[in-house]
Design an enzyme around this catalytic site. Structure first.
Site, PDB file in Angstrom:
ATOM      1  N   HIS A   1      23.483  28.179  64.127  1.00 40.23           N
ATOM      2  CA  HIS A   1      22.478  28.071  63.045  1.00 40.23           C
ATOM      3  C   HIS A   1      21.774  29.407  62.790  1.00 40.23           C
ATOM      4  CE1 HIS A   1      22.702  23.625  63.640  1.00 40.23           C
ATOM      5  NE2 HIS A   1      22.799  23.984  64.911  1.00 40.23           N
TER       6      HIS A   1
ATOM      7  N   SER B   1      22.465  55.786  48.934  1.00 41.36           N
ATOM      8  CA  SER B   1      21.891  55.305  47.684  1.00 41.36           C
ATOM      9  C   SER B   1      21.605  56.504  46.784  1.00 41.36           C
ATOM     10  CB  SER B   1      20.599  54.549  47.985  1.00 41.36           C
ATOM     11  OG  SER B   1      19.738  54.584  46.862  1.00 41.36           O
TER      12      SER B   1
ATOM     13  N   LYS C   1      19.003  55.499  52.862  1.00 40.75           N
ATOM     14  CA  LYS C   1      19.912  54.362  52.963  1.00 40.75           C
ATOM     15  C   LYS C   1      21.276  54.725  53.547  1.00 40.75           C
ATOM     16  CE  LYS C   1      18.789  50.440  51.372  1.00 40.75           C
ATOM     17  NZ  LYS C   1      19.789  49.821  50.795  1.00 40.75           N
TER      18      LYS C   1
ATOM     19  N   GLU D   1      30.883  44.919  52.887  1.00 38.02           N
ATOM     20  CA  GLU D   1      30.505  44.059  51.755  1.00 38.02           C
ATOM     21  C   GLU D   1      31.697  43.819  50.839  1.00 38.02           C
ATOM     22  OE1 GLU D   1      26.095  45.112  50.452  1.00 38.02           O
ATOM     23  OE2 GLU D   1      27.177  46.877  51.126  1.00 38.02           O
TER      24      GLU D   1
ATOM     25  N   GLN E   1      55.839  31.312  36.034  1.00 32.19           N
ATOM     26  CA  GLN E   1      55.785  32.772  35.979  1.00 32.19           C
ATOM     27  C   GLN E   1      54.381  33.267  36.351  1.00 32.19           C
ATOM     28  OE1 GLN E   1      57.838  34.950  32.714  1.00 32.19           O
ATOM     29  NE2 GLN E   1      55.782  35.544  32.092  1.00 32.19           N
TER      30      GLN E   1
HETATM   31  N1  ARG Z   1      60.264  35.615  34.314  1.00 33.05           N
HETATM   32  C1  ARG Z   1      60.422  34.253  34.692  1.00 33.05           C
HETATM   33  C2  ARG Z   1      59.510  33.851  35.840  1.00 33.05           C
HETATM   34  O1  ARG Z   1      58.943  34.690  36.447  1.00 33.05           O
HETATM   35  C3  ARG Z   1      61.804  33.975  35.165  1.00 33.05           C
HETATM   36  C4  ARG Z   1      62.660  33.728  34.033  1.00 33.05           C
HETATM   37  C5  ARG Z   1      63.039  32.335  33.867  1.00 33.05           C
HETATM   38  N2  ARG Z   1      62.727  32.053  32.513  1.00 33.05           N
HETATM   39  C6  ARG Z   1      63.189  31.042  31.864  1.00 33.05           C
HETATM   40  N3  ARG Z   1      62.786  30.892  30.649  1.00 33.05           N
HETATM   41  N4  ARG Z   1      63.976  30.166  32.433  1.00 33.05           N
HETATM   42  O2  ARG Z   1      59.360  32.672  36.120  1.00 33.05           O
END
Ligand code: ARG
Length: 464
Positions: free
Chosen positions: A155, A276, A282, A289, A321
């Site tokens: 605590h 600072s 300081k 941090e 993606q």
């Molecule tokens: N650039 C895409 C990804 O990182 C991989 C490509 C697959 N794209 C697709 N339209 N099947 O997921």
């Protein structure tokens, strides 16, 4: 160049191309993409799709692409949809018509999985090595002050005295578990997905085990739909990264406190602190941090991919993606923080008198007294109450433990016989009570020494 287009009457709009392109971040996968593609070329040769000469030509062209990619400006003018497309465009430039065969039975869905797995494997190895380095520095800092006593907190109130190395060894355990988590994340990534096709499995008889051996994978994946849909291995990495950052942030918070003028336990190195612009006196713990602050970004990356994946229908969706930026971000921040933390630990100096005085002026020995009474046969509840009264009286009168001695203790309560009072008087020194904690996992001085040695030995094996 596109890896598709036959079915379209017009090309993609500029807005869509800008919006959906991923080259600006997935270019980091280029080496992995090339290595995977070279292995795939060898697999196509084994399957009789490429002749040996064609395979040789393709593999050499890939090598040349890798080399070229090291040149400044390589990615600058590229407008390819993603790194996979760029690599194939380059392959066509270098190897000509034979390049058209490289995608035989291969989809970018499995390719992106392969590339990410290869990349992650390397990152896990690197992070594990950084963790070993950092842990070694933490042990150094413990071994430098083997007998230093600090008040341990619960605590954020002084609770019981512990040895400084015992405190550091607690972090050793946490980071050692993190090291194991990266081992797990590495194993999760270490399955070879090629041969899965877009989702249904390749239509060509590829020797998947041979590709796995070629790329040093432990095994092959078991289900082609799983390959297209799965980002668990990325989440495993992000979880390991988040937990490590969380531990780093707690250490950072401790040391920000311990190096403050309120504590005065630790002196941070000049090299990891800043001044600072206004206040000349300081010396701010900015390195710590920032470690604490960056923890939020890494946990954010874990959450980001969790939310991206939640509720996605089987199998691949372009949403996926969005896995890469959080992955790269988490890896970059984690690596930077581990390097920074190592330097902070290597340059920190403990002023052992300050925590010892803090322990002495507070009642961290109260539990030692109560337990000692219990060892003489007083039921613990009674012992707790008696010592509680002693503390209350002291607080009222402004007395510290060292203001008591055997005589005054004897006068304090009839239960305190001369022998008991003498024993309690000895325990008013926080260093004494610790000796009763020679239990496995406790702060007993001999045990802590043994743990320092055992953890050092463990590090020598690279935590294997
Ligand atoms: N650039 C895409 C990804 O990182 C991989 C490509 C697959 N794209 C697709 N339209 N099947 O997921």
């Amino acid at each position: 160049m596109k890896l598709w287009g036959g079915r379209f009457e017009t090309g993609p709009s500029e807005v869509f191309e800008q919006f959906s392109g991923s080259l600006h971040f997935d270019k980091r996968l280029l080496d992995a993409d090339v290595r995977g593609s070279q292995a795939f070329a060898r697999a196509l040769e084994r399957a009789g799709i490429l002749s040996t000469a064609e395979r040789e030509q393709i593999v050499a062209a890939f090598d040349a692409i890798c080399e070229e990619s090291r040149q400044p400006g390589f990615f600058q003018d590229a407008t390819d949809e993603d790194v996979h497309t760029l690599v194939i465009r380059k392959l066509k430039e270098k190897a000509g018509a034979v390049a058209d065969k490289i995608h035989t039975g291969r989809s970018r869905n499995e390719q992106v999985s392969l590339d990410t797995r290869l990349w992650l494997r390397g990152v896990c190895d690197y992070v594990q090595a950084l963790l070993v380095d950092f842990l070694s520095t933490l042990l150094d800092l413990g071994e430098k002050y083997p007998d230093a006593v600090i008040p341990g907190y619960t605590h954020l109130r002084r609770a019981q005295a512990v040895l400084w190395p015992h405190y550091l060894l607690a972090y050793f355990e946490m980071f050692q578990r993190d090291h194991q988590r990266f081992g797990y994340a590495r194993r999760a990534a270490n399955r070879m997905p090629l041969g899965s096709g877009a989702l249904a499995g390749s239509g060509f008889q590829l020797d998947r085990q041979a590709i796995a051996r070629d790329l040093d994978f432990e095994d092959i994946t078991a289900n082609s739909m799983d390959v297209s849909a799965d980002r668990d291995f990325a989440l495993d990495f992000l979880y390991a990264a988040s937990t490590t950052m969380l531990h780093l942030s707690r250490l950072a918070e401790d040391w920000i406190l311990y190096s403050s003028e309120e504590f005065r336990w630790l002196e941070l190195g000049d090299g990891v602190t800043s001044g600072s612009s206004l206040m000349p006196q300081k010396k701010n713990p900015d390195s710590l941090e920032l470690i604490r602050g960056k923890c939020g970004r890494v946990i954010g990356a874990l959450n980001s991919l969790m939310f991206t994946m939640k509720g996605l229908p089987m199998t691949y969706n372009r949403d996926m993606q969005e896995d890469k930026e959080p992955l790269f971000e988490a890896a970059d921040q984690l690596i930077a923080c581990l390097e920074m933390a190592r330097e902070v630990a290597a340059t920190a100096v403990l002023n052992p008198h300050a925590p010892l005085n803090d322990a002495r002026e507070s009642w961290v020995v109260a539990t030692d007294l109560a337990e000692a009474l219990a060892r003489t046969g007083t039921p613990f509840h009674q012992a707790h109450k008696l010592v509680g009264k002693l503390v209350l009286e002291s607080v009222k009168e402004g007395k510290e433990p060292e203001d008591w001695d055997a005589d005054s203790l004897q006068q304090f309560a009839p239960e305190f016989t001369p022998e008991i009072a003498a024993m309690l008087a000895r325990l008013l020194d926080p260093k004494e009570g610790m000796k009763s904690r020679e239990i496995h996992g406790g702060t007993g001085p001999q045990h802590v020494q043994a743990m320092l040695q055992s953890r050092r030995a463990l590090l020598r094996t690279n935590l294997k």
